[in-house]
Design a protein around this motif. Structure first.
Motif, PDB file in Angstrom:
ATOM      1  N   ALA A 216       0.842  -1.204   0.000  1.00  0.00           N
ATOM      2  CA  ALA A 216       0.000   0.000   0.000  1.00  0.00           C
ATOM      3  C   ALA A 216       0.869   1.243   0.000  1.00  0.00           C
ATOM      4  CB  ALA A 216      -0.936   0.003   1.197  1.00  0.00           C
ATOM      5  N   GLN A 217       0.647   2.101  -0.970  1.00  0.00           N
ATOM      6  CA  GLN A 217       1.371   3.369  -1.055  1.00  0.00           C
ATOM      7  C   GLN A 217       0.394   4.459  -1.475  1.00  0.00           C
ATOM      8  OE1 GLN A 217       4.190   2.626  -4.154  1.00  0.00           O
ATOM      9  NE2 GLN A 217       5.438   1.210  -2.955  1.00  0.00           N
ATOM     10  N   GLN A 218       0.650   5.656  -1.022  1.00  0.00           N
ATOM     11  CA  GLN A 218      -0.117   6.800  -1.524  1.00  0.00           C
ATOM     12  C   GLN A 218       0.763   8.035  -1.537  1.00  0.00           C
ATOM     13  OE1 GLN A 218      -4.383   7.522  -0.771  1.00  0.00           O
ATOM     14  NE2 GLN A 218      -3.772   9.479   0.108  1.00  0.00           N
ATOM     15  N   GLU A 219       0.697   8.775  -2.636  1.00  0.00           N
ATOM     16  CA  GLU A 219       1.448  10.013  -2.775  1.00  0.00           C
ATOM     17  C   GLU A 219       0.487  11.124  -3.190  1.00  0.00           C
ATOM     18  OE1 GLU A 219       5.804  11.179  -4.370  1.00  0.00           O
ATOM     19  OE2 GLU A 219       4.533  10.177  -5.844  1.00  0.00           O
ATOM     20  N   VAL A 220       0.547  12.230  -2.476  1.00  0.00           N
ATOM     21  CA  VAL A 220      -0.244  13.408  -2.806  1.00  0.00           C
ATOM     22  C   VAL A 220       0.722  14.458  -3.339  1.00  0.00           C
ATOM     23  CG1 VAL A 220      -1.959  15.062  -1.992  1.00  0.00           C
ATOM     24  CG2 VAL A 220      -1.762  12.831  -0.870  1.00  0.00           C
ATOM     25  N   ILE A 221       0.516  14.876  -4.593  1.00  0.00           N
ATOM     26  CA  ILE A 221       1.442  15.792  -5.258  1.00  0.00           C
ATOM     27  C   ILE A 221       0.763  17.146  -5.446  1.00  0.00           C
ATOM     28  CG2 ILE A 221       2.893  16.165  -7.281  1.00  0.00           C
ATOM     29  CD1 ILE A 221       2.736  13.145  -7.802  1.00  0.00           C
ATOM     30  N   HIS A 233       3.153   8.260   1.765  1.00  0.00           N
ATOM     31  CA  HIS A 233       3.156   7.278   2.841  1.00  0.00           C
ATOM     32  C   HIS A 233       3.229   5.886   2.244  1.00  0.00           C
ATOM     33  CE1 HIS A 233       1.240   4.486   5.758  1.00  0.00           C
ATOM     34  NE2 HIS A 233       2.045   5.118   6.578  1.00  0.00           N
ATOM     35  N   ASP A 234       4.064   5.029   2.836  1.00  0.00           N
ATOM     36  CA  ASP A 234       4.206   3.637   2.408  1.00  0.00           C
ATOM     37  C   ASP A 234       3.896   2.713   3.581  1.00  0.00           C
ATOM     38  OD1 ASP A 234       5.986   3.464  -0.401  1.00  0.00           O
ATOM     39  OD2 ASP A 234       6.229   5.314   0.713  1.00  0.00           O
ATOM     40  N   SER A 235       3.074   1.712   3.344  1.00  0.00           N
ATOM     41  CA  SER A 235       2.851   0.643   4.321  1.00  0.00           C
ATOM     42  C   SER A 235       3.546  -0.610   3.813  1.00  0.00           C
ATOM     43  CB  SER A 235       1.354   0.366   4.499  1.00  0.00           C
ATOM     44  OG  SER A 235       0.717   1.443   5.152  1.00  0.00           O
TER      45      SER A 235
END
Length: 267
Positions: A216-221, A233-235
């Motif tokens: 699970a990863q999420q990047e807000v640019i 954030h990386d899980s």
């Protein structure tokens, strides 16, 4: 009188369910009241996570388990199809639901909030229990006040059923609350391949990536004049969600009504 919080684990044989069972059995402030799972009925719950027998036998009957074991809190990591029914059943029996399952509609959340209020108990629906992910959402919401041009890229394993993820939708909601709707990109842009620009939300885009080997990863640019800001954030494993699950189990004992989003528990 014991101060232990009695916990029911629903979906005990699932990947997240097993982590919750392990958490409860190994934590001195929690007690496993019951474990529910369709495919592991009849097994000792501790055997699912490689621990010595605990005497709690997995059952497939949720309502009977809630009635007989009288838990304080129900933790559910099952699936969107059963989430609403499980939540309503827990509330009916005065058990505080902590739902890690996404897919609730706003109407369902409003209805469940009323049910909780009527019973005088608290409940939580949380797209993400990772404390780091919640901080990522909060930082993104703050940044949106000053950098309104934004896109979200979320990446999960190829077996995930929903897209975009509940975490990215919650992030988008928090961002949208801090900025006016702004349709981004060139007004004349065209998608040569349908969907190339991602899903549209309040003027910005959410991109969902699904690949094997990814957790699970999420990047807000964020983009601005001559600069960009990336909040990521990386899980890496499911155990990383457990400190948040424990906090949720404890906090939900103090609230009345259904709360949407673990962010409400982090100042």
């Amino acid at each position: 009188m014991s101060n232990l919080i009695r916990v029911a684990v629903i979906g005990a044989g699932g990947r997240m369910g097993k982590e919750v069972v392990k958490l409860v059995l190994q934590d001195e402030e929690l007690e496993l009241a019951c474990a529910v799972g369709m495919s592991d009925s009849g097994k000792d719950a501790a055997s699912l996570v490689g621990l010595p027998p605990c005497g709690v036998i997995v059952t497939s009957d949720l309502e009977l388990a809630l009635v007989e074991s009288k838990p304080d809190v129900m933790v559910d990591f099952t699936n969107p199809q059963s989430a609403y029914g499980n939540t309503a059943l827990a509330i009916k029996h005065g058990v505080r639901p902590v739902m890690g399952t996404t897919g609730f509609t706003s109407e369902q959340i409003e209805d469940l909030d009323k049910q909780c209020q009527d019973k005088g108990i608290g409940g939580l629906i949380a797209p993400n229990f990772s404390i780091g992910a919640i901080l990522m959402m909060k930082f993104a919401a703050q940044a949106a006040k000053y950098l309104p041009h934004v896109e979200i890229i979320e990446t999960h394993g190829d077996q995930k059923l929903d897209a975009p993820s509940g975490t990215s939708i919650k992030t988008a909601e928090l961002i949208a609350a801090n900025r006016e709707e702004l349709r981004q990109g060139n007004p004349s842009e065209e998608e040569v391949i349908e969907g190339a620009r991602g899903g549209y939300y309040n003027g910005f885009r959410i991109h969902s990536v699904r690949l094997p080997g990814v957790f699970a990863q999420q990047e807000v640019i964020f983009g601005g004049f001559g600069q960009s800001l990336k909040i990521r954030h990386d899980s890496y494993e499911r155990a990383g969600y457990m400190p948040g699950v424990k906090m949720a189990v404890q906090k939900v004992m103090e609230y009345t009504g259904m709360i949407y989003g673990f962010d409400h528990f982090i100042e």
